[in-house]
Design an enzyme around this catalytic site. Structure first.
Site, PDB file in Angstrom:
ATOM      1  N   GLY A  15       0.807  -1.207   0.000  1.00  0.00           N
ATOM      2  CA  GLY A  15       0.000   0.000   0.000  1.00  0.00           C
ATOM      3  C   GLY A  15       0.845   1.264   0.000  1.00  0.00           C
ATOM      4  CD  GLU A  44       6.485   0.754  -5.682  1.00  0.00           C
ATOM      5  OE1 GLU A  44       6.112   0.557  -6.847  1.00  0.00           O
ATOM      6  OE2 GLU A  44       5.823   0.383  -4.686  1.00  0.00           O
ATOM      7  CG  ASP A 104       4.767  -4.402  -8.784  1.00  0.00           C
ATOM      8  OD1 ASP A 104       4.137  -4.944  -7.862  1.00  0.00           O
ATOM      9  OD2 ASP A 104       5.006  -3.185  -8.800  1.00  0.00           O
ATOM     10  CG  ASP A 105       0.623  -5.186  -9.391  1.00  0.00           C
ATOM     11  OD1 ASP A 105      -0.096  -5.901  -8.678  1.00  0.00           O
ATOM     12  OD2 ASP A 105       1.329  -4.274  -8.947  1.00  0.00           O
TER      13      ASP A 105
END
Length: 338
Positions: free
Chosen positions: A147, A180, A258-259
């Site tokens: 998050g 990040e 990652d995604d």
């Protein structure tokens, strides 16, 4: 779901965000609305994820997700403004585990999962920890904190701290998204407050040379996602990417996607980017893959089996693990699920 929603997901437009992870969060908001608490859809996504990794040549993967973001019952608040349903975070973990295990059997890829706490919802974190313990023999190997790391003081929120303290006591492995979008101080908090064993991304660690040198000496593992960092704006392409420094310093890091759905990418995307634009060689890839396996959250006996598999594939002896073999490399990997 509406036709436009389905087409948006199928189209998977690739955007350059440049404003943090805003679009990524938008996608993550869209997907649960499409799933709408569907057990069948969640299990299918988990199963097809393993199929996708098999096609990429992955031999071991740790996939992470937030069970609460896929639930619509016994979760407060119910995410994404969904109506209340009957799918709990506990059942989400069970269903995802079923899909992953069936995929593992069908496609021959070893799969484990990591459950995410969310920085903006510390009230979920203790339950995430309990789910890690409950399902540690049903694919779950670790806890994560994901998050918005720019939320001031979020590493100190009692819910997160208590969950990670319990993880240490219970022998649950720990990773944290840090450095990040946030500064090096968030990485320090992840290490010193949350006792993380790996750092997700970690690019801004380089802002604090003393911290970076300390983590190198401690052999801290960085989960690096180059293509993601370009799309989200976590990396300014006018500067040298942190992964080049990691490589040159022979730090402990891995390449990850990652995604994949959000960024319309595969692990090959990150390999191509680092080879084409950052000068990575097959020797570099082999070294980082072995480091990924060594830093995996598998039990020691299974970790040894994975490493032996890589050594055989690379035709090298363990003591010479920096040497390289030409050809397609089998990868360990780490990914976000949703």
């Amino acid at each position: 779901p509406s036709y436009k929603q389905v087409e948006a997901i199928k189209g998977g437009k690739n955007y350059r965000m440049g404003q943090g992870r805003g679009l990524s969060l938008w996608w993550r908001g869209l997907l649960p609305k499409v799933l709408k608490g569907s057990r069948e859809a969640i299990k299918r996504i988990a199963y097809e994820f393993v199929e996708m990794k098999a096609k990429e040549g992955v031999v071991y993967v740790e996939v992470r997700y937030s069970p609460h973001l896929l639930a619509n019952s016994k979760v407060d608040p119910i995410p994404w403004n969904q109506a209340e349903g009957d799918l709990t975070p506990d059942e989400v973990v069970d269903i995802v585990g079923q899909g992953l295990k069936e995929g593992e059997q069908a496609f021959g890829v070893k799969v484990r999962s990591i459950l995410c706490c969310m920085r903006h919802q510390p009230n979920w974190s203790l339950e995430v920890m309990e789910l890690c313990k409950k399902y540690q023999h049903h694919t779950v190997v670790a806890i994560d904190l994901a998050g918005d790391e720019t939320i001031k003081g979020s590493s100190y929120f009692p819910g997160h701290v208590e969950a990670y303290e319990e993880a240490v006591r219970s022998g649950i492995h720990r990773t944290v998204h840090a450095g990040e979008a946030g500064p090096a101080e968030v990485v320090r908090e992840a290490v010193d407050i949350l006792k993380t064993e790996r750092v997700g991304h970690g690019y801004h660690t380089l802002e604090d040379e003393a911290l970076y040198n300390r983590l190198r000496q401690e052999n801290m593992h960085f989960e690096v996602c180059p293509w993601s960092s370009y799309l989200t704006g976590a990396w300014n392409p006018n500067t040298e990417h942190a992964v080049i420094r990691f490589k040159n310093d022979q730090a402990n890091f891995s390449l990850n996607s990652d995604d994949p759905l959000i960024f319309k990418s595969t692990l090959e995307t990150d390999y191509h980017m680092t080879k084409q634009d950052m000068g990575f060689t097959e020797e570099d890839f082999k070294r980082l893959n072995i480091n990924a396996a060594k830093s995996s959250f598998l039990p020691e006996d299974e970790k040894k089996e994975l490493l032996d598999q890589l050594y055989r594939a690379y035709k090298i002896l363990p003591a010479a693990s920096g040497m390289l073999l030409s050809g397609r490399l089998p990868y360990p990997g780490s990914y976000n699920f949703l």
